[in-house]
Design an enzyme around this catalytic site. Sequence first.
Site, PDB file in Angstrom:
ATOM      1  N   SER A   1     -53.347 -72.972   1.283  1.00  0.00           N
ATOM      2  CA  SER A   1     -51.960 -73.302   1.651  1.00  0.00           C
ATOM      3  C   SER A   1     -51.893 -74.686   2.287  1.00  0.00           C
ATOM      4  O   SER A   1     -52.607 -74.963   3.247  1.00  0.00           O
ATOM      5  CB  SER A   1     -51.412 -72.309   2.677  1.00  0.00           C
ATOM      6  OG  SER A   1     -51.636 -71.000   2.259  1.00  0.00           O
TER       7      SER A   1
ATOM      8  N   SER B   1     -59.043 -65.906   4.767  1.00  0.00           N
ATOM      9  CA  SER B   1     -59.862 -66.270   3.600  1.00  0.00           C
ATOM     10  C   SER B   1     -61.162 -66.907   4.071  1.00  0.00           C
ATOM     11  O   SER B   1     -61.579 -66.733   5.210  1.00  0.00           O
ATOM     12  CB  SER B   1     -59.087 -67.244   2.707  1.00  0.00           C
ATOM     13  OG  SER B   1     -58.903 -68.486   3.356  1.00  0.00           O
TER      14      SER B   1
ATOM     15  N   HIS C   1     -49.571 -70.773  -4.170  1.00  0.00           N
ATOM     16  CA  HIS C   1     -50.979 -70.805  -4.550  1.00  0.00           C
ATOM     17  C   HIS C   1     -50.997 -71.042  -6.059  1.00  0.00           C
ATOM     18  O   HIS C   1     -50.703 -70.149  -6.833  1.00  0.00           O
ATOM     19  CB  HIS C   1     -51.683 -69.485  -4.230  1.00  0.00           C
ATOM     20  CG  HIS C   1     -51.839 -69.244  -2.759  1.00  0.00           C
ATOM     21  ND1 HIS C   1     -53.065 -69.113  -2.155  1.00  0.00           N
ATOM     22  CD2 HIS C   1     -50.929 -69.128  -1.778  1.00  0.00           C
ATOM     23  CE1 HIS C   1     -52.901 -68.930  -0.862  1.00  0.00           C
ATOM     24  NE2 HIS C   1     -51.607 -68.923  -0.606  1.00  0.00           N
TER      25      HIS C   1
ATOM     26  N   GLU D   1     -52.086 -61.583  13.300  1.00  0.00           N
ATOM     27  CA  GLU D   1     -52.699 -60.893  14.435  1.00  0.00           C
ATOM     28  C   GLU D   1     -51.647 -60.525  15.483  1.00  0.00           C
ATOM     29  O   GLU D   1     -50.596 -61.164  15.595  1.00  0.00           O
ATOM     30  CB  GLU D   1     -53.740 -61.798  15.117  1.00  0.00           C
ATOM     31  CG  GLU D   1     -54.934 -62.109  14.260  1.00  0.00           C
ATOM     32  CD  GLU D   1     -54.598 -63.043  13.116  1.00  0.00           C
ATOM     33  OE1 GLU D   1     -53.757 -63.943  13.287  1.00  0.00           O
ATOM     34  OE2 GLU D   1     -55.171 -62.853  12.026  1.00  0.00           O
TER      35      GLU D   1
ATOM     36  N   ASN E   1     -49.765 -73.095  12.012  1.00  0.00           N
ATOM     37  CA  ASN E   1     -49.036 -72.420  13.098  1.00  0.00           C
ATOM     38  C   ASN E   1     -50.002 -72.164  14.239  1.00  0.00           C
ATOM     39  O   ASN E   1     -51.214 -72.071  14.019  1.00  0.00           O
ATOM     40  CB  ASN E   1     -48.457 -71.085  12.599  1.00  0.00           C
ATOM     41  CG  ASN E   1     -49.544 -70.151  12.083  1.00  0.00           C
ATOM     42  OD1 ASN E   1     -49.978 -70.252  10.932  1.00  0.00           O
ATOM     43  ND2 ASN E   1     -50.002 -69.258  12.929  1.00  0.00           N
TER      44      ASN E   1
ATOM     45  N   ARG F   1     -56.760 -68.845  -5.544  1.00  0.00           N
ATOM     46  CA  ARG F   1     -57.612 -68.036  -4.673  1.00  0.00           C
ATOM     47  C   ARG F   1     -57.175 -66.566  -4.746  1.00  0.00           C
ATOM     48  O   ARG F   1     -55.980 -66.270  -4.759  1.00  0.00           O
ATOM     49  CB  ARG F   1     -57.479 -68.561  -3.254  1.00  0.00           C
ATOM     50  CG  ARG F   1     -58.223 -67.784  -2.207  1.00  0.00           C
ATOM     51  CD  ARG F   1     -58.087 -68.418  -0.832  1.00  0.00           C
ATOM     52  NE  ARG F   1     -59.277 -69.183  -0.461  1.00  0.00           N
ATOM     53  CZ  ARG F   1     -59.249 -70.305   0.231  1.00  0.00           C
ATOM     54  NH1 ARG F   1     -58.119 -70.838   0.593  1.00  0.00           N
ATOM     55  NH2 ARG F   1     -60.371 -70.912   0.544  1.00  0.00           N
ATOM     56  N   THR F   2     -58.132 -65.674  -4.815  1.00  0.00           N
ATOM     57  CA  THR F   2     -57.841 -64.248  -4.675  1.00  0.00           C
ATOM     58  C   THR F   2     -58.172 -63.863  -3.239  1.00  0.00           C
ATOM     59  O   THR F   2     -59.270 -64.130  -2.757  1.00  0.00           O
ATOM     60  CB  THR F   2     -58.689 -63.422  -5.660  1.00  0.00           C
ATOM     61  OG1 THR F   2     -58.344 -63.816  -6.990  1.00  0.00           O
ATOM     62  CG2 THR F   2     -58.418 -61.938  -5.496  1.00  0.00           C
ATOM     63  N   HIS F   3     -57.196 -63.282  -2.555  1.00  0.00           N
ATOM     64  CA  HIS F   3     -57.412 -62.925  -1.147  1.00  0.00           C
ATOM     65  C   HIS F   3     -57.953 -61.502  -1.005  1.00  0.00           C
ATOM     66  O   HIS F   3     -57.663 -60.620  -1.820  1.00  0.00           O
ATOM     67  CB  HIS F   3     -56.097 -63.062  -0.360  1.00  0.00           C
ATOM     68  CG  HIS F   3     -55.728 -64.484  -0.078  1.00  0.00           C
ATOM     69  ND1 HIS F   3     -54.964 -65.234  -0.938  1.00  0.00           N
ATOM     70  CD2 HIS F   3     -56.027 -65.292   0.971  1.00  0.00           C
ATOM     71  CE1 HIS F   3     -54.806 -66.452  -0.432  1.00  0.00           C
ATOM     72  NE2 HIS F   3     -55.435 -66.510   0.732  1.00  0.00           N
TER      73      HIS F   3
HETATM   74  I1  8IG Z   1     -51.221 -70.123   7.115  1.00  0.00           I
HETATM   75  O1  8IG Z   1     -51.885 -67.143  12.237  1.00  0.00           O
HETATM   76  C1  8IG Z   1     -51.942 -68.712   8.324  1.00  0.00           C
HETATM   77  N1  8IG Z   1     -52.819 -67.849   7.871  1.00  0.00           N
HETATM   78  N2  8IG Z   1     -54.881 -64.377  10.157  1.00  0.00           N
HETATM   79  N3  8IG Z   1     -53.361 -65.769  11.211  1.00  0.00           N
HETATM   80  C2  8IG Z   1     -54.053 -65.390  10.103  1.00  0.00           C
HETATM   81  N4  8IG Z   1     -53.932 -66.019   8.941  1.00  0.00           N
HETATM   82  C3  8IG Z   1     -53.096 -67.064   8.893  1.00  0.00           C
HETATM   83  C4  8IG Z   1     -52.352 -67.502   9.991  1.00  0.00           C
HETATM   84  C5  8IG Z   1     -52.507 -66.820  11.220  1.00  0.00           C
HETATM   85  N5  8IG Z   1     -51.628 -68.555   9.600  1.00  0.00           N
END
Ligand code: 8IG
Length: 274
Positions: free
Chosen positions: A41, A214, A73, A195, A237, A94-96
């Site tokens: 991303s 990932s 993606h 989280e 973020n 990407r495969t998550h």
């Molecule tokens: I973009 O704050 C992204 N991916 N786990 N936590 C997790 N994955 C993320 C976050 C995040 N921001």
Amino acid sequence: MTNAHPLEAAASPFEVARTAASDIARLTGVERHDIAVTLGSGWGRAAELIGETVAEIPATEVTGFSKPALEGHVGTIRSLRTAGGRHVLVIGARTHYYEGHGVRRVVHSVRTAAATGATTMVLTNGAGGIRETWRAGQPVLISDHINLTADSPLEGATFIDLTDLYSARLREIARSVDPSLDEGVYCQFRGPHYETPAEVRMARAIGGDIVGMSTALEAIAAREAGMEVLGFSLITNLAAGISPDPLSHEEVIDAGRQAEPVISGLLAKVIERL
Ligand code: 8IG
């Protein structure tokens, strides 16, 4: 009934990766690649700056690849040639792990990259930042990881050393391009939920700086395949509870969009020096 996915049916995921690599050679006309890059991303535009596009193919044309789960993606695989004449395989699909198809599918692109001949794997992602000094839109180097998925791409008694998994040598090269690059420990959570603030405090307490969904599993597979790994996170973020604001997917996409020109240029310059 649909047929079983090739990776589920196969005795060896490496055999499927070799088939995928020969698909790529046939479809791109490029026999071997030197470097592979997975664009997460916010990193999607980097490809244009890395080199000239030799070929671009839909990932779905390559054995074992899945359709992208997320808009943003890009589901393509590109073969680029750098100014220095090196062949770069750009994986935009990407495969998550949270897609629930199992870890073989998650690391298939990395194993395929290795099978095309790539000896360097550059993994990029968008992620949450735990350090208060970090800002949305800032790229950081991954210095190490904590794998919180309780899973592994390794099957059976495959004991792989992960000391210096995120190559100090490659991080040095990245810092020669941008000396201000900070680095941190990436915690891979299972997702797809973000989280809780308590989980972010836990991640911090156990030594984490970055939270994401990932990269860690992919890095392990890359090391197993003998590749040298370089990891970048774009902090899109601040992790939950670090900032008083709630997280939104839109915020994440926005931060990525704004940072894109800067981080794309950074990535292209780093790849030039690898
Ligand atoms: I973009 O704050 C992204 N991916 N786990 N936590 C997790 N994955 C993320 C976050 C995040 N921001």
